[in-house]
Write a protein that holds these residues in place. Structure first.
Motif, short mmCIF file in Angstrom:
data_model
loop_
_atom_site.label_atom_id
_atom_site.label_comp_id
_atom_site.label_asym_id
_atom_site.label_seq_id
_atom_site.Cartn_x
_atom_site.Cartn_y
_atom_site.Cartn_z
N LEU A 275 1.06 12.67 9.01
CA LEU A 275 0.91 12.77 7.24
C LEU A 275 -0.29 13.66 7.05
N LYS A 276 -1.21 13.38 7.81
CA LYS A 276 -2.71 14.64 7.37
C LYS A 276 -2.08 15.91 8.04
N CYS A 277 -1.50 16.09 8.88
CA CYS A 277 -0.99 17.27 9.31
C CYS A 277 -0.21 18.09 8.20
N LYS A 278 0.74 17.34 7.82
CA LYS A 278 1.83 18.01 6.74
C LYS A 278 1.01 18.30 5.57
N GLU A 279 0.13 17.23 5.03
CA GLU A 279 -0.15 17.36 3.79
C GLU A 279 -1.26 18.41 3.73
N ILE A 280 -1.98 18.59 4.82
CA ILE A 280 -3.21 19.87 4.40
C ILE A 280 -2.73 21.09 5.10
N GLY B 196 -12.32 14.70 -1.06
CA GLY B 196 -11.13 15.46 -0.22
C GLY B 196 -9.89 14.77 -0.63
N VAL B 197 -8.74 15.26 -0.98
CA VAL B 197 -7.58 14.62 -1.13
C VAL B 197 -7.08 13.76 -0.01
N ALA B 198 -7.08 14.46 1.02
CA ALA B 198 -6.80 13.61 2.33
C ALA B 198 -7.77 12.66 2.73
N ALA B 199 -7.27 11.48 2.87
CA ALA B 199 -8.04 10.36 3.30
C ALA B 199 -8.48 10.28 4.57
N THR B 200 -9.72 10.32 4.77
CA THR B 200 -10.20 10.54 6.35
C THR B 200 -11.11 9.24 6.50
N ALA C 247 0.89 -1.19 -0.12
CA ALA C 247 0.01 -0.06 -0.09
C ALA C 247 0.76 1.36 -0.01
N CYS C 248 0.18 2.59 -0.39
CA CYS C 248 0.96 3.75 -0.37
C CYS C 248 0.13 4.58 0.74
N GLY C 249 1.04 5.68 1.30
CA GLY C 249 0.46 6.64 2.18
C GLY C 249 -0.25 6.31 3.04
N THR C 250 -1.67 6.91 3.24
CA THR C 250 -2.48 6.49 4.46
C THR C 250 -2.98 4.95 4.32
N SER C 251 -2.90 4.41 3.07
CA SER C 251 -3.20 2.96 3.13
C SER C 251 -2.18 2.20 3.73
N TYR C 252 -1.06 2.61 3.66
CA TYR C 252 0.18 2.01 4.08
C TYR C 252 -0.03 2.08 5.59
N ILE D 167 -4.06 -2.82 0.13
CA ILE D 167 -4.88 -1.80 0.50
C ILE D 167 -4.84 -0.51 -0.28
N THR D 168 -5.95 -0.44 -0.90
CA THR D 168 -5.94 0.90 -2.12
C THR D 168 -7.34 1.38 -1.95
N GLN D 169 -7.57 2.81 -1.43
CA GLN D 169 -8.91 3.42 -1.26
C GLN D 169 -9.33 3.37 -2.99
N SER D 170 -8.80 3.95 -3.76
CA SER D 170 -9.24 4.21 -5.18
C SER D 170 -9.03 2.83 -5.87
N GLY D 171 -8.29 2.02 -5.50
CA GLY D 171 -7.76 0.77 -6.33
C GLY D 171 -7.23 1.22 -7.96
N GLU D 172 -6.83 2.42 -7.98
CA GLU D 172 -6.07 2.71 -9.13
C GLU D 172 -4.57 3.07 -8.82
N THR D 173 -4.03 3.30 -7.73
CA THR D 173 -2.71 3.63 -7.39
C THR D 173 -1.75 2.73 -7.92
N ALA D 174 -0.98 3.35 -9.08
CA ALA D 174 0.06 2.70 -9.77
C ALA D 174 0.98 1.68 -9.18
O1 M6R Z 1 -6.01 5.29 -3.37
P1 M6R Z 1 -4.91 4.67 -2.41
O2 M6R Z 1 -5.41 4.26 -1.10
O3 M6R Z 1 -4.13 3.51 -3.04
O4 M6R Z 1 -4.02 6.02 -2.33
C1 M6R Z 1 -2.87 5.86 -1.74
C2 M6R Z 1 -2.17 7.25 -1.10
O5 M6R Z 1 -1.90 7.91 -2.42
C3 M6R Z 1 -3.26 7.91 -0.34
O6 M6R Z 1 -3.41 7.25 0.69
C4 M6R Z 1 -2.71 9.31 0.25
O7 M6R Z 1 -1.51 9.28 0.89
C5 M6R Z 1 -3.76 10.20 0.89
N1 M6R Z 1 -4.69 10.76 -0.08
C6 M6R Z 1 -3.27 11.10 1.86
O8 M6R Z 1 -4.29 11.61 2.54
#
Ligand code: M6R
Length: 355
Positions: A231-236, A150-154, A53-58, A99-106
């Motif tokens: 991560l949330k703090c710095k990104e927004i 929102g770009v920030a995953a919550t 996974a990446c980012g929040t999903s990681y 683990i991927t919210q979008s299911g599209e993270t490369a």
């Molecule tokens: O769609 P994904 O869960 O695969 O996205 C992974 C990251 O790009 C994502 O979680 C990103 O770190 C968050 N939008 C940050 O809030």
């Protein structure tokens, strides 16, 4: 639209009780104490689990791996961008979970494809029905959080944590009495609502909103919360924020701690980890840093800390979800006070479709 909220992020934070209810609905029986994810019914218990996974999903993956290890299954979380290029060894009984919210993270798709090419079973834990990850993996489990603008995953992070619990309980046979866990997951919507109704996060922003940097510490599953809070703090907010396992403080980050760097300490329960974190709180206070305890009041964290963000008492598995909601609110109000474009932070995209 934003249904009267100033930002999608705040709307989505407030949608969490509904999202969590949807994630859980029909998947657990409180009377029998059973959890069933129909989607994975046919997967045998894995020998090991590798999360990618990446980012929040990681961060959700770190939580998921810690949960499975406690249940006796070797499990690790990998950053997807590292996984495909430095593939860890696996056996045919390994399950690889993206683990991927979008299911599209490369990067995540590349890691899952690498795993698939090595012949193991893959599973997507995702929010997006029919996404590339859902289609390409052998199995898909949906977290049912609803669309996140929102770009920030919550809300999707909260639902990923619940999804990890459901998945772990479905995969691992012969667990002890699940009723306390089920009860706590079922109460999460109400517990989150009580935080949304009474959070002191805005007051913390008023007090500490012009600091040099913000640090976040936790142990065990709360490491995931500390990393996600930073991560949330710095990104927004665009403020400097760092999260780390509390034990790492004195191996470097402590050099950055001053009276102008508030430290958020996530302390839930009252086990050995909580006790050790109380020691870390005193360490940073001795350097003059104000400490904000995010705590359920089971340990002495609230008494020792300078400020408290309270969460309701719950199980050790559910507490990280609640602690994270307090940190979401802190970051939101900080970014709002600083006038940042909360829903579309500079340089970031909701879905990162290039490796
Ligand atoms: O769609 P994904 O869960 O695969 O996205 C992974 C990251 O790009 C994502 O979680 C990103 O770190 C968050 N939008 C940050 O809030």
């Amino acid at each position: 639209g934003k249904s009267g909220y100033d930002h999608y992020m705040l709307k989505e934070i407030h949608e969490q009780p509904t999202a969590l209810r949807q994630c859980f609905s029909g998947r657990a029986d409180a009377l029998d104490g059973t959890i069933t994810l129909e989607e994975v019914g046919e997967i045998p218990q894995p020998d090991a689990v590798q999360f990618v996974a990446c980012g929040t999903s990681y961060h959700a993956a770190l939580y998921g791996a810690a949960t499975l290890r406690e249940m006796g299954i070797p499990a690790e979380a990998y950053l997807a961008s590292e996984y495909a290029l430095s593939p860890p060894p696996l056996s045919l009984g390994t399950l690889v979970v993206g683990i991927t919210q979008s299911g599209e993270t490369a990067d995540t798709l590349a890691a899952l494809r690498d795993a698939k090419s090595r012949g193991v079973t893959t599973l997507a834990l995702t929010n997006t029905v029919n996404s590339t990850a859902a289609r390409e993996c052998d199995h898909a489990v949906y977290i049912r959080a609803g669309p996140e603008i929102g770009v920030a995953a919550t809300k999707t992070f909260s639902s990923q944590l619940v999804g990890c619990n459901l998945l772990a309980e479905e995969l691992v046979e012969g667990q002890l009495d699940l009723r306390p866990l089920i009860e706590s997951l079922r109460n999460l919507p109400d517990d989150v609502q009580s935080i949304l109704d009474s959070s002191a996060a805005e007051a913390i922003v008023e007090e500490y909103g012009d600091s040099d940097a913000y640090f976040f510490i936790g142990r065990g599953k709360n490491v995931a919360v500390a990393l996600e809070g930073a991560l949330k703090c710095k990104e927004i907010s665009y403020e400097h924020a760092e999260g780390f396992p509390a034990g790492e403080l004195k191996h470097g980050p402590l050099a950055l701690v001053t009276p102008d760097t508030p430290v958020f300490a996530v302390v839930t329960g009252d086990d050995k980890r909580a006790q050790k974190t109380l020691g870390n709180i005193k360490e940073v206070q001795a350097r003059g840093a104000p400490v904000i305890a995010v705590t359920d009041g089971e340990s002495d964290a609230a008494e020792i800390a300078d400020e408290t963000l309270e969460i309701p008492e719950t199980t050790e598995r559910a507490a990280p979800v609640l602690a994270n909601v307090q940190l979401q609110l802190f970051s939101y109000h900080l970014a709002d006070a600083l006038g940042r474009p909360i829903d579309k932070p500079r340089n970031l995209a909701k879905s990162v479709t290039v490796e």
